[in-house]
Design an enzyme around this catalytic site. Structure first.
Site, PDB file in Angstrom:
ATOM      1  N   ASP A 179      -3.029  31.269 -51.727  1.00  0.00           N
ATOM      2  CA  ASP A 179      -3.374  32.485 -51.005  1.00  0.00           C
ATOM      3  C   ASP A 179      -3.434  32.256 -49.497  1.00  0.00           C
ATOM      4  O   ASP A 179      -3.062  33.129 -48.707  1.00  0.00           O
ATOM      5  CB  ASP A 179      -4.722  33.021 -51.490  1.00  0.00           C
ATOM      6  CG  ASP A 179      -4.602  33.734 -52.834  1.00  0.00           C
ATOM      7  OD1 ASP A 179      -3.463  33.913 -53.307  1.00  0.00           O
ATOM      8  OD2 ASP A 179      -5.640  34.115 -53.399  1.00  0.00           O
ATOM      9  N   GLY A 180      -3.909  31.073 -49.089  1.00  0.00           N
ATOM     10  CA  GLY A 180      -3.974  30.781 -47.662  1.00  0.00           C
ATOM     11  C   GLY A 180      -2.604  30.815 -47.014  1.00  0.00           C
ATOM     12  O   GLY A 180      -2.447  31.312 -45.895  1.00  0.00           O
ATOM     13  N   ARG A 191      -1.674  33.489 -44.003  1.00  0.00           N
ATOM     14  CA  ARG A 191      -1.174  33.041 -42.698  1.00  0.00           C
ATOM     15  C   ARG A 191       0.237  33.564 -42.435  1.00  0.00           C
ATOM     16  O   ARG A 191       0.570  33.947 -41.308  1.00  0.00           O
ATOM     17  CB  ARG A 191      -1.190  31.510 -42.632  1.00  0.00           C
ATOM     18  CG  ARG A 191      -2.585  30.913 -42.526  1.00  0.00           C
ATOM     19  CD  ARG A 191      -2.528  29.417 -42.259  1.00  0.00           C
ATOM     20  NE  ARG A 191      -1.902  28.694 -43.354  1.00  0.00           N
ATOM     21  CZ  ARG A 191      -2.554  28.216 -44.412  1.00  0.00           C
ATOM     22  NH1 ARG A 191      -3.856  28.425 -44.524  1.00  0.00           N
ATOM     23  NH2 ARG A 191      -1.918  27.560 -45.362  1.00  0.00           N
ATOM     24  N   ASN A 233      -6.815  40.497 -45.320  1.00  0.00           N
ATOM     25  CA  ASN A 233      -8.039  40.584 -46.114  1.00  0.00           C
ATOM     26  C   ASN A 233      -9.192  41.233 -45.359  1.00  0.00           C
ATOM     27  O   ASN A 233      -9.694  42.272 -45.760  1.00  0.00           O
ATOM     28  CB  ASN A 233      -8.474  39.191 -46.582  1.00  0.00           C
ATOM     29  CG  ASN A 233      -7.822  38.777 -47.880  1.00  0.00           C
ATOM     30  OD1 ASN A 233      -7.118  39.563 -48.516  1.00  0.00           O
ATOM     31  ND2 ASN A 233      -8.039  37.546 -48.282  1.00  0.00           N
ATOM     32  N   ASP A 234      -9.625  40.584 -44.279  1.00  0.00           N
ATOM     33  CA  ASP A 234     -10.846  41.075 -43.639  1.00  0.00           C
ATOM     34  C   ASP A 234     -11.074  40.518 -42.251  1.00  0.00           C
ATOM     35  O   ASP A 234     -10.517  39.486 -41.859  1.00  0.00           O
ATOM     36  CB  ASP A 234     -12.071  40.748 -44.516  1.00  0.00           C
ATOM     37  CG  ASP A 234     -12.110  39.282 -44.933  1.00  0.00           C
ATOM     38  OD1 ASP A 234     -12.064  38.406 -44.056  1.00  0.00           O
ATOM     39  OD2 ASP A 234     -12.185  39.012 -46.144  1.00  0.00           O
ATOM     40  N   ASP A 267     -27.025  38.801 -42.062  1.00  0.00           N
ATOM     41  CA  ASP A 267     -26.220  37.615 -41.764  1.00  0.00           C
ATOM     42  C   ASP A 267     -24.875  38.010 -41.153  1.00  0.00           C
ATOM     43  O   ASP A 267     -24.164  37.149 -40.649  1.00  0.00           O
ATOM     44  CB  ASP A 267     -25.963  36.816 -43.043  1.00  0.00           C
ATOM     45  CG  ASP A 267     -27.164  35.979 -43.456  1.00  0.00           C
ATOM     46  OD1 ASP A 267     -28.183  35.973 -42.725  1.00  0.00           O
ATOM     47  OD2 ASP A 267     -27.104  35.329 -44.515  1.00  0.00           O
ATOM     48  N   THR A 310     -11.336  41.635 -53.013  1.00  0.00           N
ATOM     49  CA  THR A 310     -11.570  40.594 -54.016  1.00  0.00           C
ATOM     50  C   THR A 310     -11.879  39.247 -53.365  1.00  0.00           C
ATOM     51  O   THR A 310     -11.931  38.227 -54.048  1.00  0.00           O
ATOM     52  CB  THR A 310     -10.352  40.443 -54.942  1.00  0.00           C
ATOM     53  OG1 THR A 310      -9.180  40.206 -54.137  1.00  0.00           O
ATOM     54  CG2 THR A 310     -10.151  41.679 -55.778  1.00  0.00           C
TER      55      THR A 310
END
Length: 287
Positions: free
Chosen positions: A71-72, A76, A143-144, A173, A184
């Protein structure tokens, strides 16, 4: 599909990925595809018919992109590929590979590329603009984005605005702004809902808030959200991250504006699985 040009982005740091890359190239070559890879990969894997050229010089001439990793690698690669509007297929040789469409033991499915038996799923992305006085920087996320406390174990005070109207004052936090794809990931770990990737929405999830109200809010993608740190004495304690990668510390003078990106990231689907199939196969069955 003859002479279709495919640009390969392998993560050669993963165990076995060089061998998998050669297998994929040989399979694609047998199907009549032309394979390309970035010049910096020259000499890093042996075998397979590949032309090595700088990414920026040739990506606009490619028909699609294939990533080989986890996934990384996909996350990227999205930031590099999205501006060019090229569809991308993820082949997983990592652990979970939630974003990947196929595993390395499913290379026969690449025949669907040659026959045209595949679909393309657009995924919403987010754009963040960090404003510091007259200077601004833009970032994109699949994603975020998150604004969180840094090294110090203390809560941070954050104000969140929607279309310039304050909607929430968090002592927490931090907060996460997520796409449906990112629901997800970090947002889910913080207690947020799983959102169907067919929806377009911006999720706002607080992280361990010191309040009775701690639910995720789903916003229309037409909204513009903004977060501002009220930290004054210890401003270096607030961190801005993109898809889990720490980008910068924020001061009390900084504003982070989050909105829907003007482009999507298009993912190739060879398996014809829908969101529920993917959720069941890659999350529920693996606990």
């Amino acid at each position: 599909m003859k002479d279709t040009r495919i640009f390969l982005i392998p993560n050669l740091d993963k165990s076995g990925s060089a061998e998998y890359t050669v297998q994929i190239i040989n399979k694609l070559d047998s199907l009549g595809f032309l394979c390309f890879a970035d010049d910096y990969n020259r000499g890093k894997f042996e075998g397979g018919k590949t032309e090595f050229l700088p990414f920026d010089n040739v990506i606009d001439q490619m028909d699609m992109v294939i990533t080989i990793g986890g996934d990384g690698t996909i996350i990227r690669s999205c930031k590099r590929v999205m501006p060019y509007g090229k569809p991308m297929l993820g082949i997983n040789c990592g652990r979970l590979g939630f974003l990947a469409d196929i595993e390395v033991n499913q290379l026969d499915l690449l025949e669907h590329l040659a026959s045209g038996e595949y679909s393309v799923q657009p995924r919403m992305m987010l754009r963040a603009v960090v404003r510091r006085g007259e200077v601004s920087q833009s970032f994109y996320a699949l994603n975020d984005f998150s604004v969180t406390k840094g090294e110090f174990a203390k809560l941070v005070d954050l104000e969140v605005f929607c279309n310039q109207k304050m909607i929430m004052d968090y002592r927490a936090d931090g907060v996460i702004f997520s796409t449906p794809t990112g629901s997800t990931g970090y947002a889910m770990s913080a207690g947020g809902p799983i959102v169907d990737i067919g929806l377009d929405t911006i999720g706002l999830t607080p992280i361990c808030p010191h309040t009775l109200f701690s639910k995720t809010i789903l916003f229309s993608p037409s909204n513009v959200l903004e977060v501002h740190s009220k930290e004054i004495n210890n401003s270096a304690n607030v961190v801005f991250s993109v898809d889990g990668e720490r980008m910068m510390n924020l001061t009390s003078q900084d504003f982070v504006e989050v909105s829907r990106a003007d482009k999507t990231m298009d993912f190739i689907n060879l398996t014809h699985n829908n969101f529920c199939d993917m959720l069941n196969a890659k999350m529920l069955e693996r606990g």
